[in-house]
Scaffold this active site. Structure first.
Site, PDB file in Angstrom:
ATOM      1  N   GLY A 191       0.828  -1.197   0.000  1.00 49.23           N
ATOM      2  CA  GLY A 191       0.000   0.000   0.000  1.00 49.23           C
ATOM      3  C   GLY A 191       0.858   1.240   0.000  1.00 49.23           C
ATOM      4  N   PRO A 223       2.606   4.781   1.211  1.00 50.06           N
ATOM      5  CA  PRO A 223       3.277   5.109   2.477  1.00 50.06           C
ATOM      6  C   PRO A 223       2.322   5.759   3.466  1.00 50.06           C
ATOM      7  CG  PRO A 223       4.611   5.799   0.597  1.00 50.06           C
ATOM      8  CD  PRO A 223       3.286   5.387   0.053  1.00 50.06           C
ATOM      9  N   GLY A 224       2.410   5.340   4.711  1.00 51.22           N
ATOM     10  CA  GLY A 224       1.598   5.941   5.765  1.00 51.22           C
ATOM     11  C   GLY A 224       0.234   5.337   5.960  1.00 51.22           C
ATOM     12  N   GLY A 242      -0.449   2.350   7.212  1.00 52.41           N
ATOM     13  CA  GLY A 242      -0.533   1.555   8.431  1.00 52.41           C
ATOM     14  C   GLY A 242      -0.047   0.137   8.302  1.00 52.41           C
ATOM     15  N   GLU A 257      -8.609  34.041  -7.931  1.00 50.18           N
ATOM     16  CA  GLU A 257      -9.316  33.079  -7.084  1.00 50.18           C
ATOM     17  C   GLU A 257     -10.826  33.238  -7.214  1.00 50.18           C
ATOM     18  OE1 GLU A 257      -7.792  30.691  -5.827  1.00 50.18           O
ATOM     19  OE2 GLU A 257      -5.796  31.477  -6.232  1.00 50.18           O
ATOM     20  N   HIS A 278     -11.908  31.194 -10.151  1.00 46.96           N
ATOM     21  CA  HIS A 278     -12.030  29.769  -9.813  1.00 46.96           C
ATOM     22  C   HIS A 278     -13.327  29.499  -9.052  1.00 46.96           C
ATOM     23  CE1 HIS A 278      -8.221  28.268 -11.235  1.00 46.96           C
ATOM     24  NE2 HIS A 278      -7.521  29.133 -10.516  1.00 46.96           N
ATOM     25  N   ASP A 314      -2.375  25.537 -12.864  1.00 42.20           N
ATOM     26  CA  ASP A 314      -3.689  25.175 -13.413  1.00 42.20           C
ATOM     27  C   ASP A 314      -3.555  24.614 -14.824  1.00 42.20           C
ATOM     28  OD1 ASP A 314      -4.804  26.162 -11.073  1.00 42.20           O
ATOM     29  OD2 ASP A 314      -4.990  28.189 -11.898  1.00 42.20           O
TER      30      ASP A 314
END
Length: 665
Positions: free
Chosen positions: A224, A226-227, A229, A447, A450, A522
């Site tokens: 899986g 990283p991180g 579990g 912004e 967007h 973008d």
């Protein structure tokens, strides 16, 4: 059974008994050397206490007759000879002189009578036995030679053994008193947890599975991102299983000496056979299990020997039951196929990123020791963290606690959780990075473009907030809050995302008549998505549903060098044309949305310049009414009550008339 086997292991720690650490060999040798030197010095000092001025027996008798001796001490040396020591007065009685005289007769009665006649005080010391004398003379030398043996000869003998100790396994035996993690501490990976719970149950109650002819799985591979579990699951297995649990890293096998890795693999399995049934956990197995005869320049002989030894030990002629291998990796694509076949790794468990419900459970686990306010909504925090792993969520809770501590707050509030999420995703706010008015205005319109493109495109995820405060490497951001996890994307949703990506560039061109480099990211993301639509997803009517390869595919393990572009130049031209068409259509649609809502674009930008941060309710109010939502105002009666809480009861008519006039005014 498992506990007895664990107690036989000399390297295992006995639970409940934490004695002092053993003294190193060098410190022990120094201690013995000090004791030996002290004994030798004591022996010499004890001998040196006797006077060294020897005299003849005749002179000794004359001194007694002259009354120049008042006291003598009768002693015996290490050989059993009797001697007398004392002090004699000088002729002028100005001083004394020490003397030592050997007595020729063991029982000298005339000497004793003479001493008594002249009133000489006699003191006698007992005779030392032969054994005492031998020990006092020999033991110090034995100690010295013993220390020399331990320091020099023993080290020379162990020199060869020290070189051979490189081949010993570095696997560590974990005990349950050291490991307190159980399956209750694992959340968000229910399927993987069920797979490992079954392995633990098999070890605890093998007859339940063997009644129908089932066999214990030989290996479980956890793969899986990283991180997610994987190592935490292995720690939970160690905490739940009542069998010995050995842990080792894949990098511990490979050393600078040839053949060391294979030797360590064999020694590790030898330890496992002595403690069977047991579990051996190999973390980051891709360090030793990479595919053989692949890549540019050939393979690594030492790594291949180690892998061959691992393959034989897992499933070979001398394979024994009772050893389960649990391995973890985040690169299952580079592992050797022989390692992944059934019989070696019977189960391949994918530890995926947690779902919405899983993220909420993980947040609950990591916030157990954190003082959360009653207003904190962990489900909302889970919604705002799509794609977060368990490690990311643990970091989020920790950052929220640190933010609350900086405010000297008693509890962690929802604003701390949201600020921590934004910090983890986009970086910390850079309020010291002050924008000049022109850049601030440009960022606000960017912004706002967007935000309006997202708001007017129903297929886009809901807006969370819009900000023009620099954060990380971005001057501003428009953040979304997904309603649920999505595992597939429709063509309409992808096209809607392209429209929202074009909002900043279109707003700049519409308002300022010019474009800037602010839309670099973008455009990069839009181009990658459009090319994937054409080449991978088959979302182009011109080219149809076919996989045309991805030009950005990395070259790894000899793959991707040739055969990745199996199409003609004419097809490549059509791909470029289709990508350009998709991007142009998205840009034109976005521009039309902004033209139709130009007034809202200007209002939203001005509000951003003024307030710097707007949430969804404020953006929604501007889009619907053209202004921010009004704050709930207090009525006149409430104002009067707050200002003058104690009003005279005799003038109710005046109060009513005043409030009516103010309302009319």
């Amino acid at each position: 059974m498992a506990e007895n086997k664990q107690s036989k292991d000399p390297k295992s720690d006995k639970p409940g008994k934490k004695g002092p650490p053993p003294m190193p060999m060098r410190g022990l040798a120094i201690t013995f050397l000090t004791v030996a030197i002290f004994l030798v010095a004591f022996q010499f000092l004890s001998d040196s206490n006797a006077p060294s001025n020897e005299m003849s027996y005749s002179s000794f008798l004359k001194l007694i007759e002259q009354d120049r001796i008042s006291k003598v001490v009768l002693s015996y040396d290490s050989s059993g000879n009797q001697f007398a020591t004392g002090e004699s007065k000088d002729l002028n009685e100005s001083g004394t002189t020490t003397f030592k005289v050997y007595i020729p007769f063991r029982e000298d009665t005339p000497l004793q009578n003479l001493l008594q006649e002249h009133s000489v005080e006699i003191e006698s010391k007992p005779l030392k036995t032969a054994m005492t004398s031998i020990l006092l003379n020999i033991v110090p030398f034995i100690l010295i030679f013993g220390i020399i043996y331990f320091i020099f000869i023993r080290q020379m003998k162990n020199a060869g053994k020290g070189a051979m100790s490189f081949g010993k396994s570095k696997a560590k035996l974990m005990t349950q008193d050291k490991n307190k993690i159980t399956f209750k501490d694992v959340a968000g990976v229910n399927e993987a947890k069920e797979e490992l719970e079954e392995v633990v149950e098999f070890l605890k109650n093998p007859k339940q599975f063997q009644n129908l002819g089932g066999k214990m799985p030989k290996g479980v591979l956890l793969s899986g991102s990283p991180g997610t579990g994987k190592t935490l699951l292995a720690k939970a297995v160690a905490g739940e299983a009542d069998v010995p649990f050995f842990t080792i890293s894949g990098s511990d096998f490979v050393e600078m000496f040839v053949g060391i890795g294979a030797s360590r693999v064999r020694d590790m399995f030898e330890q496992g056979k002595k403690n069977a049934p047991c579990i051996i956990f190999i973390d980051e197995i891709d360090a030793v299990g990479r595919s053989r005869f692949s890549g540019i320049g050939g393979g690594h002989d030492e790594r291949e020997q180690t892998l061959n030894a691992l393959l034989v030990e897992m499933d070979g002629f001398d394979t024994q039951e009772g050893i389960i291998i649990v391995a973890a990796t985040n690169r299952p694509d580079v592992l050797d196929p022989a390692l992944l076949r059934p019989g070696r790794f019977d189960r391949q468990v994918v530890v995926d990123l947690p779902t919405l419900e899983g993220r909420e459970q993980i947040l609950k686990i990591h916030s157990r020791n954190v003082k959360l306010s009653d207003q904190v909504d962990l489900k909302k925090s889970a919604r705002g963290t799509p794609g977060f792993s368990g490690a990311d969520l643990a970091n989020l809770v920790n950052e929220a606690a640190l933010l609350a501590s900086r405010r000297n707050a008693d509890f962690v509030e929802q604003q701390d959780m949201e600020e921590a999420r934004d910090k983890v995703m986009w970086g910390r706010e850079r309020r010291s990075h002050v924008l000049d008015p022109e850049e601030k205005k440009l960022t606000a319109y960017h912004e706002a473009g967007h935000a309006i493109a997202m708001y007017k495109t129903p297929e886009c995820e809901p807006i969370h907030k819009v900000t023009i405060i620099p954060r990380g490497r971005a001057l501003g951001a428009t953040m979304q809050l997904p309603e649920k996890d999505r595992y597939t994307q429709s063509q309409k949703r992808i096209e809607a995302d392209l429209i929202s990506f074009m909002g900043g560039r279109a707003a700049e061109e519409l308002i300022f008549g010019d474009v800037t480099t602010g839309a670099h990211n973008d455009i990069e993301r839009s181009t990658a998505i459009a090319r994937a639509m054409v080449c991978e997803y088959g979302m182009s009517k011109l080219l149809g549903p076919q996989n045309l390869g991805n030009r950005s595919q990395p070259v790894f393990l000899g793959q991707g060098i040739s055969g990745s572009h199996e199409h003609s130049e004419e097809t490549a031209l059509k791909i470029d044309q289709e990508v350009q068409r998709i991007l142009n259509e998205a840009y034109d649609k976005c521009m039309q949305i902004l033209v139709d809502n130009k007034e809202q674009l200007i209002t939203l930008s001005e509000m951003l310049i003024e307030r710097e941060v707007l949430d969804f309710s404020e953006v929604d109010a501007i889009m619907k009414t053209g202004k921010l939502p009004e704050e709930p105002e207090q009525t006149e009666a409430e104002v009067i009550t707050e200002e003058t809480p104690e009003q005279p009861e005799e003038n109710p008519a005046e109060e009513a008339s005043e409030s009516t006039e103010s309302d009319k005014a």
